[in-house]
Write an enzyme that holds these catalytic residues in place. Structure first.
Site, mmCIF file in Angstrom:
data_model
loop_
_atom_site.group_PDB
_atom_site.id
_atom_site.type_symbol
_atom_site.label_atom_id
_atom_site.label_comp_id
_atom_site.label_asym_id
_atom_site.label_seq_id
_atom_site.Cartn_x
_atom_site.Cartn_y
_atom_site.Cartn_z
ATOM 1 C CB ILE A 103 -0.931 -0.007 1.159
ATOM 2 C CG1 ILE A 103 -0.278 -0.074 2.688
ATOM 3 C CG2 ILE A 103 -2.001 -1.180 1.003
ATOM 4 C CD1 ILE A 103 -1.138 0.086 3.777
ATOM 5 C CG ASP A 104 -0.195 4.276 -2.894
ATOM 6 O OD1 ASP A 104 0.522 3.577 -3.367
ATOM 7 O OD2 ASP A 104 -1.245 4.903 -3.220
ATOM 8 C CE LYS A 105 7.063 8.638 2.992
ATOM 9 N NZ LYS A 105 8.071 9.725 2.752
ATOM 10 N NE ARG A 111 -2.672 8.522 -3.644
ATOM 11 C CZ ARG A 111 -1.408 8.709 -3.877
ATOM 12 N NH1 ARG A 111 -0.534 7.813 -3.814
ATOM 13 N NH2 ARG A 111 -0.858 9.955 -3.827
#
Length: 303
Positions: free
Chosen positions: A134-136, A237
């Site tokens: 998962i994204d930072k 997103r």
């Protein structure tokens, strides 16, 4: 080293733009391939500035990645569940999952190597145990594998879409519909290589996301649930932006000015369901919204 054979589906003014789009790398990284004479176009050594015609055939030799073994670090992490086969982690916002782009310390992998007794080796020494990411600046759940058998089982479930991943996000504006499905193709943004974008089918991969409105707020925000059918980079997103309602606080796809002094997007991996590799039973985990997310919601008035 390995070779990639690429065919241009359209004309490009520059060969480096063509390759960065097809390979998913930056123009600076692609430039190094040209400097090392690793690029042939229609059988001839290519220059980054030359044009590429539709139908042109590029042969690219990719050098082997230089391995940089991650080191254990005593970083506190929230281990939601752990057994001999896997662990489920509630990753905080701001933590990178594994090393990359010069970032070799302070990652989730560094913390996992310290806290867990074993990790799968399928993804090598840079990404041990990592089945999905998962994204930072996205918080929430992800599963890591402690041995190769568990890794293969979990990776297969993700590939076959039987591993269910559910996110919660606060979006800008009020969505028109209470629920729906977004089906597009996602690939690198041709104008900004850092971004992903909705693209034509021949330039991206199929991306499918279900969304359901949970709450609407008088201030002009919508709390939504997102269920992934595919797992493309930045999928939720990008799809939120495609709906014209980007995730609140998103520094890449969101509005330039946001009211809540956030450090990243209000996007949380809330629920994770999969078949346990050893017991063959379905397991389900949930992670509550982080405090900063709840603090924003508490400032809003539900419709």
């Amino acid at each position: 080293m390995k070779k990639e054979i690429l065919t241009a589906q359209e004309s490009y003014a520059r060969a480096d733009v063509f390759l960065s789009e097809m390979l998913g790398g930056t123009r600076s990284s692609v430039k190094k391939l040209f400097e090392s004479c690793f690029v042939l176009i229609d059988g001839k050594p290519a220059k980054p500035s030359q044009s590429v015609s539709a139908g042109a055939r590029a042969e690219v030799t990719l050098p082997d990645a230089v391995s940089c073994e991650a080191k254990p670090e005593d970083i506190k992490i929230d281990i939601v569940y752990e057994d001999n086969f896997l662990a489920v982690i509630n990753k905080p916002q701001g933590m990178t999952v594994h090393a990359g782009n010069g970032n070799t310390e302070g990652t989730l992998v560094n913390a996992l190597l310290f806290h867990l007794d074993s990790l799968s080796g399928i993804n090598g020494v840079i990404r041990p145990g990592i089945v999905h990411r998962i994204d930072k600046d996205t918080s929430g759940l992800l599963v890591v594998a402690k041995n190769d058998a568990a890794h293969l089982s979990l990776a297969k479930q993700i590939e076959e879409k039987t591993c269910r991943r559910t996110y919660i996000a606060l979006l800008e504006g009020n969505l028109k519909n209470d629920c729906g499905t977004v089906t597009t193709y996602i690939g690198r943004d041709s104008k900004d290589r850092v971004k992903m974008a909705v693209v034509e089918p021949n330039r991206g991969k199929l991306a499918i996301t279900d969304y359901t409105v949970l709450k609407r707020y008088k201030e002009g925000y919508t709390l939504c649930r997102f269920d992934l059918h595919t797992g493309r980079t930045h999928q939720i997103r990008v799809h939120a932006r495609y709906l014209s309602h980007p995730v609140v606080g998103d520094p890449v796809y969101g509005v330039k000015k946001q009211k809540f002094n956030l450090n990243g997007q209000l996007l949380h991996a809330w629920k994770l369901q999969f078949i346990h590799p050893a017991t063959n039973e379905e397991v389900s985990f949930e992670a509550p919204l982080p405090e900063y997310f709840i603090a924003v919601l508490n400032k809003l008035t539900e419709i």
